[in-house]
Write a protein that holds these residues in place. Structure first.
Motif, PDB file in Angstrom:
ATOM      1  N   THR A  35     -24.850 -51.815 -25.548  1.00  0.00           N
ATOM      2  CA  THR A  35     -26.187 -50.072 -26.860  1.00  0.00           C
ATOM      3  C   THR A  35     -26.240 -50.968 -27.839  1.00  0.00           C
ATOM      4  O   THR A  35     -27.171 -49.754 -28.930  1.00  0.00           O
ATOM      5  N   THR A  36     -25.689 -51.850 -28.372  1.00  0.00           N
ATOM      6  CA  THR A  36     -26.511 -52.159 -29.724  1.00  0.00           C
ATOM      7  C   THR A  36     -27.147 -53.388 -30.012  1.00  0.00           C
ATOM      8  O   THR A  36     -27.653 -53.807 -30.695  1.00  0.00           O
ATOM      9  N   TYR A  90     -32.602 -45.244 -22.822  1.00  0.00           N
ATOM     10  CA  TYR A  90     -32.380 -45.049 -21.501  1.00  0.00           C
ATOM     11  C   TYR A  90     -34.221 -45.469 -20.649  1.00  0.00           C
ATOM     12  O   TYR A  90     -34.799 -45.361 -21.306  1.00  0.00           O
ATOM     13  N   PRO A 115     -21.754 -52.619 -20.173  1.00  0.00           N
ATOM     14  CA  PRO A 115     -22.929 -51.973 -21.428  1.00  0.00           C
ATOM     15  C   PRO A 115     -23.333 -52.276 -22.392  1.00  0.00           C
ATOM     16  O   PRO A 115     -22.648 -52.999 -23.304  1.00  0.00           O
ATOM     17  N   GLY A 155     -29.171 -39.054 -33.795  1.00  0.00           N
ATOM     18  CA  GLY A 155     -28.919 -37.808 -32.898  1.00  0.00           C
ATOM     19  C   GLY A 155     -27.945 -37.586 -32.839  1.00  0.00           C
ATOM     20  O   GLY A 155     -27.385 -36.597 -32.272  1.00  0.00           O
ATOM     21  N   GLN A 161     -33.741 -40.046 -28.466  1.00  0.00           N
ATOM     22  CA  GLN A 161     -33.834 -40.689 -29.858  1.00  0.00           C
ATOM     23  C   GLN A 161     -33.500 -41.836 -29.421  1.00  0.00           C
ATOM     24  O   GLN A 161     -33.955 -42.853 -30.625  1.00  0.00           O
ATOM     25  N   ARG A 206     -20.178 -42.073 -21.371  1.00  0.00           N
ATOM     26  CA  ARG A 206     -21.483 -42.239 -20.437  1.00  0.00           C
ATOM     27  C   ARG A 206     -21.244 -43.770 -21.023  1.00  0.00           C
ATOM     28  O   ARG A 206     -21.873 -44.133 -20.212  1.00  0.00           O
ATOM     29  N   GLU A 209     -31.402 -34.209 -26.648  1.00  0.00           N
ATOM     30  CA  GLU A 209     -32.444 -34.663 -28.306  1.00  0.00           C
ATOM     31  C   GLU A 209     -31.636 -35.971 -28.497  1.00  0.00           C
ATOM     32  O   GLU A 209     -32.082 -37.304 -28.671  1.00  0.00           O
ATOM     33  N   GLN A 210     -30.178 -36.177 -28.219  1.00  0.00           N
ATOM     34  CA  GLN A 210     -29.215 -37.270 -28.772  1.00  0.00           C
ATOM     35  C   GLN A 210     -29.649 -38.643 -27.753  1.00  0.00           C
ATOM     36  O   GLN A 210     -30.464 -39.690 -28.366  1.00  0.00           O
ATOM     37  N   VAL A 211     -29.456 -38.370 -26.846  1.00  0.00           N
ATOM     38  CA  VAL A 211     -30.019 -39.695 -25.866  1.00  0.00           C
ATOM     39  C   VAL A 211     -31.393 -39.882 -25.296  1.00  0.00           C
ATOM     40  O   VAL A 211     -31.757 -41.093 -25.227  1.00  0.00           O
ATOM     41  N   ARG A 261     -34.053 -37.723 -39.881  1.00  0.00           N
ATOM     42  CA  ARG A 261     -34.227 -37.280 -38.484  1.00  0.00           C
ATOM     43  C   ARG A 261     -32.996 -36.509 -38.378  1.00  0.00           C
ATOM     44  O   ARG A 261     -32.949 -36.225 -36.883  1.00  0.00           O
ATOM     45  N   TYR A 294     -17.928 -46.639 -14.602  1.00  0.00           N
ATOM     46  CA  TYR A 294     -17.965 -45.774 -16.787  1.00  0.00           C
ATOM     47  C   TYR A 294     -16.145 -44.919 -16.217  1.00  0.00           C
ATOM     48  O   TYR A 294     -15.967 -44.572 -14.604  1.00  0.00           O
ATOM     49  N   GLU A 305     -29.155 -50.422 -13.757  1.00  0.00           N
ATOM     50  CA  GLU A 305     -27.312 -50.018 -14.863  1.00  0.00           C
ATOM     51  C   GLU A 305     -27.773 -48.410 -14.449  1.00  0.00           C
ATOM     52  O   GLU A 305     -29.221 -48.272 -14.989  1.00  0.00           O
ATOM     53  N   VAL A 306     -26.751 -48.249 -14.494  1.00  0.00           N
ATOM     54  CA  VAL A 306     -26.990 -46.591 -14.382  1.00  0.00           C
ATOM     55  C   VAL A 306     -25.529 -45.789 -15.498  1.00  0.00           C
ATOM     56  O   VAL A 306     -24.292 -46.635 -14.696  1.00  0.00           O
ATOM     57  N   GLN A 307     -25.813 -44.792 -16.177  1.00  0.00           N
ATOM     58  CA  GLN A 307     -24.936 -44.417 -16.644  1.00  0.00           C
ATOM     59  C   GLN A 307     -24.971 -42.609 -16.637  1.00  0.00           C
ATOM     60  O   GLN A 307     -25.918 -41.962 -16.564  1.00  0.00           O
ATOM     61  N   TYR A 308     -23.818 -42.199 -16.108  1.00  0.00           N
ATOM     62  CA  TYR A 308     -23.676 -40.356 -16.710  1.00  0.00           C
ATOM     63  C   TYR A 308     -23.513 -39.911 -17.631  1.00  0.00           C
ATOM     64  O   TYR A 308     -21.892 -40.726 -17.700  1.00  0.00           O
TER      65      TYR A 308
END
Lengths: 367, 437
Positions: free
Chosen positions: B52-53, B126, B50, A61, B122, A315, B118-120, A191, A323, B101-104
C-alpha cells in the motif's frame, strides 16, 4: 487565574482525571482484545491495528470519508444522551431518525427549501420522542418496549413511502432526489471534502451542551435523572422532565434524519440501508462519549474512524487464508467500541439499580 | 488524602498516555519494517502481499508490478449466492488465470458508497475498480469525471454517459429470456396448461428486455408447435419484498399459470415459497424458474431451471481488458455468444449448491449431489425433448449471429414491440435477421 492554571485545575479535578484514565484504559483493553483476536485468526495484529486506526487518516480521501458518518451519529448520540441524563432509556433514536428523514424528504421535495425540510424533520422526530415519553409518564408504558415497536413501525412506514410514494422514476433503488435548493453542499480544505452539515451538527452538539449544562431546563433534566426524590423535593416534576428530555432527544434524532437526506444524500434508498443502524450507533457513541455532548462529538469521529478502518482491514489485511473477511474487521472494531462503552454503561446501570432500591426503601413514588 | 488520590490519578493518566504513545511508535516502526523488502517472505506462495505504501518508489517499475484490481461489492456483500458471490468467482478466476492482484470491499451502507469510491479513486492504487450492481450507478456518475486516470467497470448497469475511463458491462437479457420462454412453454404444455407467467420487479429498461425475450420465446414455441401458450406478466413494483412476490405469485397460479419465472431479485424468493405452497395444497405440479445465479438449490423439487446472468464472466472480461491492455470504454454487452447469459447446466447447479452448502444455507437433508440429482430428474421428466431442441436451435442462431434482439430505448418502443409479439409478429423483436414464419 491564568488560563494555564485554569486548565491545569480542570485537568486535576478528580472526575476529569478518572474519566481520562478510564478512557485510556478502555482503549488499551479494546485494542489488546482486538490484537489477540487478529493474532488468533492468523493475521498480523500490528498491521491490522495500523489499518484500523491509522491508515484512514493518511490520505485526504480517507479523512473525507471519516468525516461523513459523524454528521448523523453526533445527533443520534445526543438523542440518546439527553433522555439518559433524565433517566430515560431512549432506544427510539432509530425511529425518530426515520421520521425525520422521510418528513424532510417529503417537505424538501414539496417546497424545495432546506430550512423548511430540516425544521419539518426535527418536528417529526420530536413528536415521536414526545409520544414515547408521554406514554411512559401517563400510561406507565415501558419506554424501551414502546420505542422498539415504534422503530419497527416507522421503518416499515418509511419503506412504504420511499418505494410507493416518493420512488424515483429513473433509479429503481432510491426515492426521488431533492433539488439543490433543498440541500446543504460541501467544501474543500485542501483535498479533504467536508459537508456543511458536519459543521451544522457539531454546532447543534454545542447547543446541546449549553442546553444541558447552562440552562435551567438542562438543570431540571439532570437533577431529575440523578435523583428523582431530590428533584421532587426541589419542586421539579421528574416525570415532566423525562417527557421534556424525550421531546428534546427526539428533536435531535429527527435532525439526524433530516440531515441524512437534506444535508448529505438527497434521497433515501429503498432498503433504507443509508439510515438503518444510525440510531443504534448513536447509543454506542453516547456511551463512549459519557453522555456528554462534547464527548459525543469526539466519540462519533472515533466510531466513524473504526468503520472506515474496518473497510481498510477488509481491503488490505492479508493473512494465511487471503484477505481478512468483513466480519473480522467488524469484530475487531466492535471489541474496541464495547470496551469503551462498557464502563459507563455499567455505572449507568448501577446508578439505576441503586435508585430503585432507595425508592423501595423509602416506600414512596410509583417505582 | 483526597488530594494525593487526585494527583495519583492524573499521574496514572499521564503514564497511560505515554504508554500508548510508545506502543503506537513501536507499532508504527514495526509496521514500516514489515512494509519493506522483507514483505515478499511473509507470503511466499503467492507473492502478492499488499503493497500500500510502496507506490511512491514503485512508479518507475510499473511494468513488473502486477495489475491491481479492487472489486467493490453491493451493500450486503458476499454470501448472497447471487451477484456478489458471482463477482467474487469471476475475480478469483482472474487472479488464478491472469495473475492479477485482487482486493475486495463491501460498503456498510449506501451512504458509504460515495465517500468510499472517492477514497479509493483518489488513492490511485488500483489499475481497475470493478463496481458490482446498479446501486453504484449514480455514485459512479457523480465521481468518474473527477478521476480521469482511474479506470472503472460498472457491472450490469450504465450511467448513460460515455467516458474514456469507464466501461459499463451489460447483458443481453433478451437472449436468456427467449430460451427460458421456449422451455417454460414446453413445461406448461407437458403439465396440461396453456399459461406461463413472469414475476417482474420494476417497470425499468432491463426488465423490458426480459419481457421481450420471454414473450418472443413463447411465441416461437407457439409458432413451431402450433400451440397457444399465453403469457401472464406482472410488475410487482419492488425488488426487495418477498411477501409481495408470494401474494402476486399465488394470484398468477390462481389464473392458471404452470410456470412462474422470477425476475424480481429478493421479491421472487416469495414466488418460490408460493409455488411450493400451491403445489402441496392443490396437489398439482407447478414450477418456478430462477434468474441470475443458479437458484435450483433453494428448492430443487420446484425450481426446475434458472436463467444465467454471468456476473463472473463480466468481471473477468473487465479485468482481462486491463491486463491485456485492450481497454475499451463505453458499453459492452454480453450475450450467449460471449457466455454472458444462458441456462445454468447441471455443473452450474452443482457449483451454486456447493456454495450454498459452504454457507450453510442448503435446505435440511440436502447435499449438492442430491440437488443435482433431483434437478436432473425433474428436467428429464417435465421438459419435453422438443422444447430442448427448439431452445438449442434458437441458441445456435444467437451464437452464430444470425439473429439479434432489439433493445427498446423508450417505453413506447417497448410497448409497440410487445404488441407486435402478441400479434404473432416475431420479427418485430429482432434488430437483425429473421426467424422463418
Amino acid at each position: 487565574m491564568s488560563l494555564v492554571s485554569r486548565i491545569k485545575g480542570y485537568l486535576l479535578r478528580e472526575e476529569v482525571a478518572s474519566t481520562a484514565l478510564e478512557i485510556v484504559g478502555s482503549v488499551l483493553i479494546g485494542v489488546l482484545a482486538g490484537v489477540i483476536l487478529l493474532a488468533a485468526t492468523g493475521y498480523d495484529p500490528l498491521q491490522g491495528m495500523y489499518y484500523l486506526l491509522v491508515a484512514p487518516l493518511t490520505t485526504p480521501g480517507g479523512v473525507s470519508y471519516v468525516l461523513v458518518k459523524p454528521i448523523f451519529i453526533i445527533l443520534t448520540g445526543i438523542a440518546f444522551a439527553i433522555p439518559a441524563l433524565a433517566g430515560v432509556f431512549n432506544i427510539g433514536g432509530e425511529g425518530q431518525l426515520y421520521a425525520g428523514a422521510i418528513t424532510a424528504l417529503a417537505v424538501g421535495l414539496g417546497t424545495g427549501n432546506f430550512v423548511l425540510a430540516f425544521l419539518a424533520g426535527v418536528a417529526a422526530g420530536s413528536l415521536v420522542g414526545l409520544f414515547i415519553g408521554w406514554l411512559k409518564e401517563t400510561r406507565g408504558a415501558n419506554e424501551v418496549v414502546t420505542a422498539i415497536m415504534l422503530n419497527l413501525a416507522l421503518f416499515n412506514i418509511t419503506l412504504y413511502l420511499v418505494t410507493n410514494v416518493f420512488g424515483s422514476q429513473i433509479y429503481p433503488n432510491q426515492s426521488e432526489s431533492l433539488p439543490r435548493s433543498a440541500m446543504l453542499g460541501y467544501f474543500f480544505i485542501g483535498r479533504v471534502k467536508i459537508y456543511y452539515s458536519l459543521i451544522f451538527s457539531t454546532a447543534l452538539a454545542i447547543v446541546a451542551y449549553f442546553l444541558v449544562y447552562h440552562t435551567s431546563v438542562g438543570y431540571w433534566i439532570r437533577v431529575a435523572g440523578a435523583s428523582p426524590k431530590t428533584a421532587k423535593y426541589a419542586g421539579i416534576s421528574p416525570s415532566s422532565a423525562a417527557v421534556l428530555s424525550m421531546l428534546i432527544g427526539g428533536a435531535f434524532g429527527g435532525a439526524a434524519g433530516a440531515l441524512a437526506v437534506a444535508g448529505y444524500a438527497g434521497y433515501i434508498d429503498v432498503t433504507l440501508s443509508s439510515l438503518y443502524g444510525l440510531g443504534f450507533a448513536g447509543i454506542g457513541v453516547a456511551l463512549m462519549g459519557r453522555n456528554h455532548p462534547i464527548g459525543i462529538i469526539f466519540s462519533s469521529m472515533f466510531f466513524s474512524l473504526l468503520i472506515v478502518g474496518g473497510g481498510e482491514i477488509e481491503r488490505n489485511l492479508y493473512g494465511p487464508f487471503g484477505y481478512a473477511p468483513k466480519e473480522l474487521a467488524d469484530a475487531v472494531s466492535g471489541l474496541i467500541i464495547v470496551a469503551l462503552a462498557l464502563p459507563y454503561a455499567y455505572r449507568m446501570l448501577i446508578a439505576r439499580v441503586r435508585q430503585a432500591r432507595i425508592a423501595k426503601k423509602v416506600g414512596g413514588g410509583k417505582a | 488524602m483526597r488530594r494525593r488520590f487526585r494527583e495519583g490519578l492524573s499521574k496514572a493518566a499521564g503514564i497511560g498516555i505515554i504508554v500508548i504513545i510508545i506502543i503506537a511508535a513501536i507499532a508504527g516502526y514495526l509496521y514500516m519494517q514489515s512494509q519493506g523488502p522483507a514483505q515478499t517472505t511473509t507470503s511466499p506462495e503467492t507473492g502478492t502481499s499488499p503493497t500500500t505504501t510502496a507506490t511512491a518508489t514503485g512508479t518507475t517499475t510499473t511494468t513488473t508490478k502486477p495489475v491491481k484490481v479492487l472489486v467493490l461489492f453491493d451493500v450486503g456483500g458476499r454470501g448472497d449466492l447471487s451477484f456478489n458471490d458471482m463477482a467474487w468467482l469471476g475475480a478469483e478466476r482472474a487472479k488464478k488465470e491472469l495473475g492479477v492482484e485482487v482486493q475486495y470491499q463491501t460498503p456498510p451502507s449506501q451512504a458509504d458508497m460515495k465517500p468510499l469510491l472517492e477514497q479509493v479513486s483518489q488513492s490511485g492504487e488500483y489499475d481497475l475498480i470493478v463496481l458490482v450492481g446498479f446501486l453504484w450507478t449514480s455514485v459512479l456518475n457523480e465521481t468518474a469525471d473527477e478521476y480521469p486516470n482511474q479506470k472503472y467497470a460498472l457491472i450490469d448497469s450504465t450511467t448513460g454517459v460515455q467516458r474514456p475511463n469507464e466501461v459499463d458491462i451489460l447483458f443481453r437479457e433478451q437472449e436468456v429470456a427467449a430460451l427460458i420462454g421456449v422451455l417454460a412453454s414446453g413445461i406448461a404444455e407437458k403439465l396440461g396448461g396453456d399459461k406461463v407467467a413472469a414475476l417482474a420487479g420494476m417497470d425499468i429498461p432491463p426488465l423490458w428486455k426480459f419481457h421481450i425475450g420471454y414473450l418472443f420465446g413463447i411465441q416461437y414455441w407457439n409458432k413451431k408447435t402450433n400451440s397457444n401458450v399465453q403469457l401472464l406478466w406482472v410488475y410487482t413494483g419492488t425488488f426487495t419484498d418477498p411477501n409481495v412476490g408470494k401474494e402476486q405469485t399465488l394470484q398468477l397460479l390462481q389464473q392458471g399459470a404452470k410456470v412462474v419465472y422470477g425476475l424480481a431479485g429478493l421479491t421472487h424468493l416469495g414466488a418460490f415459497d408460493a409455488v411450493k405452497e400451491w403445489a402441496q395444497e392443490h396437489n398439482e405440479t407447478v414450477f418456478a424458474i430462477g434468474q441470475d445465479a443458479s437458484q435450483e438449490w433453494i428448492d430443487p423439487y420446484h425450481i426446475i431451471l434458472s436463467g444465467a446472468k454471468r456476473v463472473d464472466v463480466a468481471v473477468y472480461t473487465a479485468i482481462k481488458m486491463v491486463v491485456e491492455n485492450k481497454w475499451q470504454s463505453g458499453i459492452i454487452t454480453l450475450g450467449i455468444k460471449e457466455g454472458g447469459v444462458g441456462i445454468w447446466d447441471l455443473d452450474g447447479v452443482r457449483e451454486f449448491a456447493q456454495l450454498a452448502a459452504e454457507q450453510g444455507k442448503l435446505p435440511e437433508g440436502m447435499t449438492p449431489d442430491k440437488v443435482v440429482q433431483i434437478v436432473q430428474e425433474m428436467r428429464n421428466e417435465y421438459i419435453p425433448q422438443q422444447a430442448w431442441d427448439l431452445a438449442n436451435q434458437l441458441e445456435q442462431m444467437l451464437k452464430n449471429g444470425e439473429i439479434s434482439f432489439k433493445t427498446p430505448l423508450s417505453h413506447d418502443e417497448y410497448d409497440s414491440i410487445i404488441n407486435a409479439l402478441q400479434n404473432g409478429d416475431l420479427n418485430a423483436a429482432l434488430a437483425s435477421g429473421q426467424v422463418d414464419p
